[in-house]
Design an enzyme around this catalytic site. Sequence first.
Site, PDB file in Angstrom:
ATOM      1  N   SER A  15       0.845  -1.191   0.000  1.00 46.10           N
ATOM      2  CA  SER A  15       0.000   0.000   0.000  1.00 46.10           C
ATOM      3  C   SER A  15       0.882   1.243   0.000  1.00 46.10           C
ATOM      4  CB  SER A  15      -0.940  -0.019   1.207  1.00 46.10           C
ATOM      5  OG  SER A  15      -0.216   0.276   2.372  1.00 46.10           O
ATOM      6  N   CYS A  16       0.227   2.365  -0.213  1.00 45.82           N
ATOM      7  CA  CYS A  16       0.883   3.665  -0.263  1.00 45.82           C
ATOM      8  C   CYS A  16       1.778   3.860   0.956  1.00 45.82           C
ATOM      9  CB  CYS A  16      -0.184   4.752  -0.308  1.00 45.82           C
ATOM     10  SG  CYS A  16       0.433   6.426  -0.159  1.00 45.82           S
ATOM     11  N   PRO A  17       2.980   4.354   0.865  1.00 44.64           N
ATOM     12  CA  PRO A  17       3.618   4.915  -0.343  1.00 44.64           C
ATOM     13  C   PRO A  17       4.565   3.938  -1.042  1.00 44.64           C
ATOM     14  CG  PRO A  17       4.899   5.520   1.562  1.00 44.64           C
ATOM     15  CD  PRO A  17       3.797   4.608   2.058  1.00 44.64           C
TER      16      PRO A  17
END
Lengths: 78, 171
Positions: A15-17
Amino acid sequence: MPVTADQTLDCSGLSCPMPIIKTRKALDTLSVGQVLKMIATDPGSQSDMDAFVKKTGHQLLAAEQEAGTFVFFIKKTR
Amino acid sequence: MTALTEAQPEAVTLDEPRATRLAIIASHGTLDTAYPPFILATAAAAMDMEVAIFFTFYGLEIIKKGKADHLQVAPIANPAMPLPVPNIIGMLPGMTAAATAMMHNWMDRAHVPHLGELIDIARESGVRLIACQMSLDVLGLKRDDLIDGLEIGGAATFLEFASRNAITLTF
């Protein structure tokens, strides 16, 4: 004409980042003109890859989607 | 395969004015407030921005040695946290630990990297981590209490960085 990649980076499950960070690191190892294929499952990566190339000046040659997987072809421009 | 985007023939214009720096103030020491500075800082560094995070007051908790992966979530006065109990129960002993464990669970399920990992990435990608000297004095901390790879500075250090072409964010 299908885009061919010089390197493939699998960011599935991240997931982000992390997809952005790993994409950047992978591009650093390529030469100008080469193409990175990045695979992600994070739906936010669609918008993020657009933003990433806008900010960095690299080129998004193609983006595809299939069954929750997103595939991006990014050409290193500089 | 469904194509999301066609090849972009037009060149991306990089000549319009853009902020080239990201200047962040981290002033809280809870797990949920420690994440956004590092997510944004690492992403910005990956996007060619120069980044600095200024740690002041309880923000110093984040960069204490061995502390990053042991920060906690405050369940009290945090009505946004969907605990299955009334918010006032958050004041009871053990509830902070319970809320923190719950948050770690959610983050692992969403495959969010641990904070310590993000701090390492930030340092590797050249993010400047600036610890506020005045806050160190106020909280009775020493340089040795903090992780390596930091700068020690004051308001002027942060402002000088932020005064040139920066986006400034506070957490």
